[in-house]
Design a protein around this motif. Structure first.
Motif, PDB file in Angstrom:
ATOM      1  N   ILE A   1       0.831  -1.208   0.000  1.00  0.00           N
ATOM      2  CA  ILE A   1       0.000   0.000   0.000  1.00  0.00           C
ATOM      3  C   ILE A   1       0.863   1.255   0.000  1.00  0.00           C
ATOM      4  CG2 ILE A   1      -1.712   1.296   1.317  1.00  0.00           C
ATOM      5  CD1 ILE A   1      -2.706  -1.445   2.382  1.00  0.00           C
ATOM      6  N   GLY A   2       1.937   1.242   0.813  1.00  0.00           N
ATOM      7  CA  GLY A   2       2.787   2.433   0.914  1.00  0.00           C
ATOM      8  C   GLY A   2       3.426   2.810  -0.407  1.00  0.00           C
ATOM      9  N   VAL A   3       3.995   1.829  -1.094  1.00  0.00           N
ATOM     10  CA  VAL A   3       4.626   2.107  -2.383  1.00  0.00           C
ATOM     11  C   VAL A   3       3.574   2.536  -3.400  1.00  0.00           C
ATOM     12  CG1 VAL A   3       5.872   1.058  -4.316  1.00  0.00           C
ATOM     13  CG2 VAL A   3       6.582   0.579  -1.961  1.00  0.00           C
ATOM     14  N   LYS A   4       2.434   1.870  -3.393  1.00  0.00           N
ATOM     15  CA  LYS A   4       1.350   2.225  -4.326  1.00  0.00           C
ATOM     16  C   LYS A   4       0.920   3.678  -4.132  1.00  0.00           C
ATOM     17  CE  LYS A   4      -2.743   1.056  -3.111  1.00  0.00           C
ATOM     18  NZ  LYS A   4      -3.884   0.205  -2.733  1.00  0.00           N
ATOM     19  N   VAL A   5       0.710   4.078  -2.884  1.00  0.00           N
ATOM     20  CA  VAL A   5       0.250   5.435  -2.599  1.00  0.00           C
ATOM     21  C   VAL A   5       1.315   6.461  -2.979  1.00  0.00           C
ATOM     22  CG1 VAL A   5      -0.383   7.024  -0.743  1.00  0.00           C
ATOM     23  CG2 VAL A   5      -1.367   4.725  -0.806  1.00  0.00           C
ATOM     24  N   ALA A   6       2.564   6.214  -2.563  1.00  0.00           N
ATOM     25  CA  ALA A   6       3.636   7.175  -2.825  1.00  0.00           C
ATOM     26  C   ALA A   6       3.846   7.380  -4.323  1.00  0.00           C
ATOM     27  CB  ALA A   6       4.927   6.712  -2.165  1.00  0.00           C
ATOM     28  N   LEU A   7       3.912   6.277  -5.069  1.00  0.00           N
ATOM     29  CA  LEU A   7       4.127   6.382  -6.517  1.00  0.00           C
ATOM     30  C   LEU A   7       2.948   7.061  -7.215  1.00  0.00           C
ATOM     31  CD1 LEU A   7       5.808   3.073  -7.762  1.00  0.00           C
ATOM     32  CD2 LEU A   7       6.669   5.408  -7.996  1.00  0.00           C
ATOM     33  N   SER A   8       1.744   6.683  -6.830  1.00  0.00           N
ATOM     34  CA  SER A   8       0.560   7.257  -7.481  1.00  0.00           C
ATOM     35  C   SER A   8       0.501   8.764  -7.283  1.00  0.00           C
ATOM     36  CB  SER A   8      -0.710   6.600  -6.927  1.00  0.00           C
ATOM     37  OG  SER A   8      -0.748   5.219  -7.227  1.00  0.00           O
ATOM     38  N   VAL A   9       0.665   9.200  -6.038  1.00  0.00           N
ATOM     39  CA  VAL A   9       0.589  10.639  -5.753  1.00  0.00           C
ATOM     40  C   VAL A   9       1.701  11.392  -6.478  1.00  0.00           C
ATOM     41  CG1 VAL A   9       0.785  12.377  -3.931  1.00  0.00           C
ATOM     42  CG2 VAL A   9      -0.589  10.320  -3.557  1.00  0.00           C
ATOM     43  N   MET A  10       2.913  10.823  -6.476  1.00  0.00           N
ATOM     44  CA  MET A  10       4.033  11.491  -7.127  1.00  0.00           C
ATOM     45  C   MET A  10       3.792  11.626  -8.629  1.00  0.00           C
ATOM     46  SD  MET A  10       8.055  10.397  -7.210  1.00  0.00           S
ATOM     47  CE  MET A  10       7.726   8.962  -8.244  1.00  0.00           C
ATOM     48  N   LEU A  11       3.346  10.553  -9.258  1.00  0.00           N
ATOM     49  CA  LEU A  11       3.161  10.587 -10.710  1.00  0.00           C
ATOM     50  C   LEU A  11       1.981  11.465 -11.119  1.00  0.00           C
ATOM     51  CD1 LEU A  11       3.888   6.836 -11.528  1.00  0.00           C
ATOM     52  CD2 LEU A  11       5.338   8.804 -12.028  1.00  0.00           C
ATOM     53  N   VAL A  12       0.923  11.450 -10.308  1.00  0.00           N
ATOM     54  CA  VAL A  12      -0.235  12.283 -10.638  1.00  0.00           C
ATOM     55  C   VAL A  12       0.076  13.760 -10.419  1.00  0.00           C
ATOM     56  CG1 VAL A  12      -2.595  12.871  -9.960  1.00  0.00           C
ATOM     57  CG2 VAL A  12      -1.932  10.476 -10.231  1.00  0.00           C
ATOM     58  N   SER A  13       0.788  14.082  -9.324  1.00  0.00           N
ATOM     59  CA  SER A  13       1.011  15.490  -8.987  1.00  0.00           C
ATOM     60  C   SER A  13       2.187  16.107  -9.737  1.00  0.00           C
ATOM     61  CB  SER A  13       1.242  15.637  -7.486  1.00  0.00           C
ATOM     62  OG  SER A  13       2.388  14.902  -7.084  1.00  0.00           O
ATOM     63  N   LEU A  14       3.291  15.365  -9.848  1.00  0.00           N
ATOM     64  CA  LEU A  14       4.501  15.940 -10.422  1.00  0.00           C
ATOM     65  C   LEU A  14       4.609  15.730 -11.928  1.00  0.00           C
ATOM     66  CD1 LEU A  14       7.125  15.008  -7.667  1.00  0.00           C
ATOM     67  CD2 LEU A  14       5.796  17.111  -7.919  1.00  0.00           C
ATOM     68  N   VAL A  15       4.205  14.556 -12.390  1.00  0.00           N
ATOM     69  CA  VAL A  15       4.356  14.231 -13.812  1.00  0.00           C
ATOM     70  C   VAL A  15       3.057  14.463 -14.577  1.00  0.00           C
ATOM     71  CG1 VAL A  15       5.237  12.473 -15.406  1.00  0.00           C
ATOM     72  CG2 VAL A  15       6.020  12.498 -13.045  1.00  0.00           C
ATOM     73  N   GLN A  16       1.980  14.761 -13.828  1.00  0.00           N
ATOM     74  CA  GLN A  16       0.681  15.044 -14.445  1.00  0.00           C
ATOM     75  C   GLN A  16       0.086  13.831 -15.160  1.00  0.00           C
ATOM     76  OE1 GLN A  16      -0.948  18.098 -13.905  1.00  0.00           O
ATOM     77  NE2 GLN A  16       0.750  18.211 -12.457  1.00  0.00           N
ATOM     78  N   LEU A  17       0.484  12.627 -14.750  1.00  0.00           N
ATOM     79  CA  LEU A  17      -0.176  11.423 -15.254  1.00  0.00           C
ATOM     80  C   LEU A  17      -1.446  11.197 -14.456  1.00  0.00           C
ATOM     81  CD1 LEU A  17       2.875   9.027 -15.682  1.00  0.00           C
ATOM     82  CD2 LEU A  17       1.646  10.248 -17.475  1.00  0.00           C
TER      83      LEU A  17
ATOM     84  N   VAL B   1      -4.673   8.362 -15.108  1.00  0.00           N
ATOM     85  CA  VAL B   1      -4.919   6.922 -15.001  1.00  0.00           C
ATOM     86  C   VAL B   1      -3.609   6.149 -15.058  1.00  0.00           C
ATOM     87  CG1 VAL B   1      -6.040   4.954 -16.106  1.00  0.00           C
ATOM     88  CG2 VAL B   1      -7.235   7.141 -15.969  1.00  0.00           C
ATOM     89  N   GLY B   2      -2.689   6.551 -15.950  1.00  0.00           N
ATOM     90  CA  GLY B   2      -1.410   5.858 -16.067  1.00  0.00           C
ATOM     91  C   GLY B   2      -0.569   5.958 -14.808  1.00  0.00           C
ATOM     92  N   GLY B   3      -0.609   7.105 -14.134  1.00  0.00           N
ATOM     93  CA  GLY B   3       0.158   7.259 -12.904  1.00  0.00           C
ATOM     94  C   GLY B   3      -0.332   6.347 -11.801  1.00  0.00           C
ATOM     95  N   VAL B   4      -1.650   6.238 -11.658  1.00  0.00           N
ATOM     96  CA  VAL B   4      -2.201   5.344 -10.638  1.00  0.00           C
ATOM     97  C   VAL B   4      -1.917   3.887 -11.001  1.00  0.00           C
ATOM     98  CG1 VAL B   4      -4.320   4.599  -9.485  1.00  0.00           C
ATOM     99  CG2 VAL B   4      -3.968   7.021  -9.999  1.00  0.00           C
ATOM    100  N   ALA B   5      -2.006   3.541 -12.281  1.00  0.00           N
ATOM    101  CA  ALA B   5      -1.684   2.174 -12.707  1.00  0.00           C
ATOM    102  C   ALA B   5      -0.234   1.823 -12.399  1.00  0.00           C
ATOM    103  CB  ALA B   5      -1.967   2.017 -14.203  1.00  0.00           C
ATOM    104  N   ALA B   6       0.680   2.774 -12.625  1.00  0.00           N
ATOM    105  CA  ALA B   6       2.089   2.540 -12.302  1.00  0.00           C
ATOM    106  C   ALA B   6       2.288   2.376 -10.802  1.00  0.00           C
ATOM    107  CB  ALA B   6       2.941   3.696 -12.823  1.00  0.00           C
ATOM    108  N   GLY B   7       1.545   3.138 -10.007  1.00  0.00           N
ATOM    109  CA  GLY B   7       1.628   2.995  -8.556  1.00  0.00           C
ATOM    110  C   GLY B   7       1.207   1.615  -8.099  1.00  0.00           C
ATOM    111  N   PHE B   8       0.134   1.085  -8.661  1.00  0.00           N
ATOM    112  CA  PHE B   8      -0.328  -0.257  -8.299  1.00  0.00           C
ATOM    113  C   PHE B   8       0.711  -1.312  -8.684  1.00  0.00           C
ATOM    114  CE2 PHE B   8      -4.394   1.630  -7.499  1.00  0.00           C
ATOM    115  CZ  PHE B   8      -5.079   0.727  -6.705  1.00  0.00           C
TER     116      PHE B   8
END
Length: 494
Positions: free
Chosen positions: A159-175, A177-184
């Motif tokens: 869960i921790g890695v999923k949350v951290a990656l998702s938030v980072m990719l959505v907020s910083l890289v502007q991804l 659906v793809g950002g959340v998929a990468a987080g999972f």
């Protein structure tokens, strides 16, 4: 001290798994809340469908082979009896993962189940499903071995890695659906690595596979557990599919998901409690022992979870306003229905784990699909007519149908697991202070409302202790835990 390979008792394992739930739920809900604030409701609705699809695939992959492996490990006396099952369970579950991946890709290409998902996002989701097929087998093994520290750390790291990656990719890289998929995907890879390390002394090498015996055990449990998982997730997916031509938009799905995030929290607490007692129910020698172990876990439902459900039933607007932006507050009526349904589903899930631990796979496989059918029929009828309200009502109907069917099976085999009349009467008595204060939370601003709810819960806890709903051993464990914290605090201050 955390040790990934340590075996724990049911009581200690329950504490570890519930603490894991506490950390995991904070992270999961933080992800939902943060995404709801960062994205438009339409974007959040698309991501909600993605999350529910991946959760459904994870639940299906956890349904059969992992529990078959956990049951064999919990009962086995010789190591040789386990290794062949390990190999068969791993190969079988990966095969199921491949089938689910192909089904998802086909559905996405033909129906566009996840709105706005790019080809890269679909590829990431496919890889996540395959990786999850391996990590869920390792979770089943850790559960059977009673290595609850390792199991809780695996799930928390996921869960921790999923949350951290998702938030980072959505907020910083502007991804999106793809950002959340990468987080999972990142979470699934981490979980597999942690599980392999925690079981490094127990993983088998090459050798024969008990293919037929393992699959025979896994198949009925796959049917039963998959039915519970589908009851939990089908409503959101049905809103996306059935509601497209009937006025249900991605914004409506987003509002529904926000309500579901809050309503279904108690389900995951109960899932942790059921997992903690599973190995001990599997080894129980009498019907009275089975009934006693089930009650040891289920008594926390009215003690700890019903008060939380009461808050959602009485003050749903306040609960939504505390966590989500203003547009999501219109989900208050949906939240009430989902809270009622979640109580039924967590009861069904705890009964499912108990009955499966006793080997009653065939009756489970016959009964739970009936509950799923109740929900599906209700969704087909209700979603085109009443949209999100119809979906919530269908979820509640399917959940309580499952609880009733499994409750009847449990009572017919092991007797009614009711507490004594005097204890049963103490529960509503303990809830009186909380119930009296909650209406005030709906007529004051958000921060005072939170204070009112906190005071109500505190008064409930005091009353529960006073009327002796908490056992002496429960109070002793809490006091011991608090005493252990004091030296650490002093050392930290020094």
């Amino acid at each position: 001290m955390l040790s990934l390979s340590r075996q724990r008792s049911a009581a200690a394992g329950g504490v570890v798994l519930v603490l894991r739930f506490g950390v995991g739920s904070v992270l999961n809900y933080s992800l939902g809340v943060v995404l709801a604030w960062m994205l438009t409701p339409s974007q959040f609705g698309s991501i909600s469908v993605l999350q529910n699809l991946l959760f459904l695939c994870s639940a299906l992959l956890s349904a059969g082979y992992p529990w078959a492996l956990a049951g064999v490990i919990a009962r086995a006396d010789a190591r040789a009896d386990v290794d062949a099952v390990y190999r068969a369970a791993l190969v079988g579950n990966v095969g199921v993962g491949v089938v689910l991946t192909l089904a998802f890709v086909g559905a996405q290409l033909t129906r566009g189940v996840v709105p706005g998902a790019s080809g890269a996002a679909v590829a990431l989701m496919a890889a996540t499903i395959v990786m999850t097929s391996a990590s869920t087998i390792l979770q089943g093994a850790l559960n059977g071995e009673r290595r609850f520290d390792g199991l809780s750390f695996l799930q928390t790291a996921d869960i921790g890695v999923k949350v951290a990656l998702s938030v980072m990719l959505v907020s910083l890289v502007q991804l999106r659906v793809g950002g959340v998929a990468a987080g999972f995907l990142g979470g699934a890879v981490t979980a597999t690595a942690v599980g392999a390390w925690a079981l490094r002394d127990r993983l088998p090498g090459r050798g024969p596979m008990a293919w037929r015996a393992t699959t025979t055990r896994a198949l009925p449990m796959t049917v039963a557990t998959s039915a519970v998982s589908l009851i939990l997730t089908t409503d959101v997916i049905a809103l996306s599919l059935l509601g497209q031509g009937h006025g249900v938009s991605a914004v409506d799905v987003a509002v529904y998901q926000a309500a579901a995030v809050l309503a279904r929290a108690p389900y995951f607490v109960a899932e942790a409690l059921g997992s903690a007692v599973f190995p001990f129910i599997a080894r129980a020698e009498t019907a009275a022992a089975v009934r006693s172990w089930f009650l040891a876990a289920y008594r926390w439902v009215p003690l700890a979870l019903v008060p939380l459900q009461l808050i959602l039933l009485v003050t749903p607007e306040t609960a939504l306003a505390l966590f989500f932006p203003a547009p999501y507050e219109r989900g208050a009526g949906i939240l009430r229905l989902l809270a009622v349904g979640s109580l039924g589903l967590l009861t069904a899930d705890m009964l499912l784990k108990t009955l499966y631990a006793r080997g009653l796979t065939a009756p489970l496989a016959r009964r739970l699909p009936i509950a799923l059918l109740v929900e599906v029929v209700a969704l087909v009828v209700a979603v085109p007519r009443w949209g999100t309200t119809g979906a919530a009502a269908a979820f509640a109907a399917g959940s309580w149908a499952g609880a009733a069917l499994l409750g009847h099976l449990f009572i017919s085999r092991y007797g009614a697991p009711w507490p004594s009349r005097s204890i049963a009467m103490r529960y509503p008595l303990a809830l009186v202070p909380l119930a009296a204060l909650l209406p005030a939370a709906d007529v004051v601003p958000e921060l005072p409302a939170l204070a009112v709810i906190a005071v109500g819960l505190a008064l409930y806890a005091v009353t529960a202790v006073r009327v002796r709903l908490l056992r002496d051993e429960d109070v002793t464990r809490i006091r011991t835990f608090l005493r252990r914290l004091r030296p650490k605090r002093r050392a930290a201050r020094a």
